[in-house]
Design an enzyme around this catalytic site. Structure first.
Site, PDB file in Angstrom:
ATOM      1  N   ASP A   1       3.614   4.805   3.901  1.00 35.88           N
ATOM      2  CA  ASP A   1       3.963   6.191   4.639  1.00 35.88           C
ATOM      3  C   ASP A   1       3.585   5.892   6.150  1.00 35.88           C
ATOM      4  OD1 ASP A   1       4.546   7.583   2.531  1.00 35.88           O
ATOM      5  OD2 ASP A   1       2.667   8.696   2.188  1.00 35.88           O
ATOM      6  N   TYR A   2       2.604   5.174   6.684  1.00 33.09           N
ATOM      7  CA  TYR A   2       2.390   4.811   8.111  1.00 33.09           C
ATOM      8  C   TYR A   2       3.596   4.049   8.402  1.00 33.09           C
ATOM      9  CZ  TYR A   2       0.399   2.468  12.178  1.00 33.09           C
ATOM     10  OH  TYR A   2       0.161   1.699  13.360  1.00 33.09           O
ATOM     11  N   ASN A   3       4.054   3.064   7.841  1.00 30.38           N
ATOM     12  CA  ASN A   3       5.250   2.081   8.211  1.00 30.38           C
ATOM     13  C   ASN A   3       6.417   2.934   8.294  1.00 30.38           C
ATOM     14  OD1 ASN A   3       3.951  -0.415   8.911  1.00 30.38           O
ATOM     15  ND2 ASN A   3       3.733  -0.868   6.579  1.00 30.38           N
TER      16      ASN A   3
END
Length: 210
Positions: A125-127
């Site tokens: 999700d961060y990436n």
């Protein structure tokens, strides 16, 4: 030089502000929780990545370089890590600020690596957030540099890095801040995405030979 650091109260942001101030730059240290002034060169301001582009435009006006080093650490990925970066980029375009330096995550723009590189599967999700922010900057027309760092550690800085390694690795956050400070004035880093982990080459030499 007047430099804007968005995310100045973060782990990397605080070190970056200190490095830039030590170099004699006037640093606009922008964050939701402003830093306590500790140098005549550091000018803390209240800044929220939930703000609109017009508000951000006023904040970066007259700055020669803008940094995005903010990170919500998973708590606000869309509003801060993705859309916050996009709005700051658009604010620079409106304000006529050409130089933009983005802190990102290693392999954020290569989704095919997220399942094969050790440790990245838990950061999907961060990436995804960083993917869209990085791609937006690449297509912005600004004089950008994207620094995709490996896993940040609290270890003492070494002053040595490896640029564009084949696989993920770690790097002291202070070394990442040093890379960010160094690329600001290096024209050979304009329009480039640079991945960095700990290595054997001095930071200045590694970047100047790109």
């Amino acid at each position: 030089m007047k430099v804007f650091v968005g995310g100045a109260s973060g782990r990397v942001g605080q070190v970056l502000v200190s490095l830039l101030a030590d170099e004699g730059h006037e640093v606009v240290a922008a964050s939701r929780h402003p830093l306590t002034p500790y140098s005549d060169h550091v000018h803390p301001v209240t800044f929220d990545f939930h703000s609109d582009v017009d508000t951000m435009t006023g904040a970066v006006k007259d700055c020669e370089t803008v940094y995005f080093v903010a990170g919500s650490r998973g708590a606000d990925l869309l509003q801060t890590d993705a859309f916050g970066a996009v709005k700051l980029i658009e604010a620079c375009k409106r304000a006529g600020v050409r130089r933009f330096v983005m802190l990102s995550s290693m392999f954020a723009t290569e989704p095919e690596r997220w399942e094969t590189e050790k440790g990245l599967a838990d950061l999907t999700d961060y990436n995804i957030a960083k993917f869209f922010a990085d791609k937006w900057l690449e297509n912005s027309g600004l004089d950008y540099t994207i620094v995709q760092a490996g896993f940040l550690t609290e270890d003492a800085p070494t002053g040595h890095i490896q640029v564009n390694p084949a696989h993920e690795g770690s790097i002291p956050l202070a070394d990442v801040a040093a890379v960010l400070a160094e690329v600001r004035g290096l024209h050979n880093t304009y329009g480039k995405l640079i991945m960095v982990v700990s290595g054997d080459e001095p930071i200045d030499k590694a970047l100047k030979t790109l």
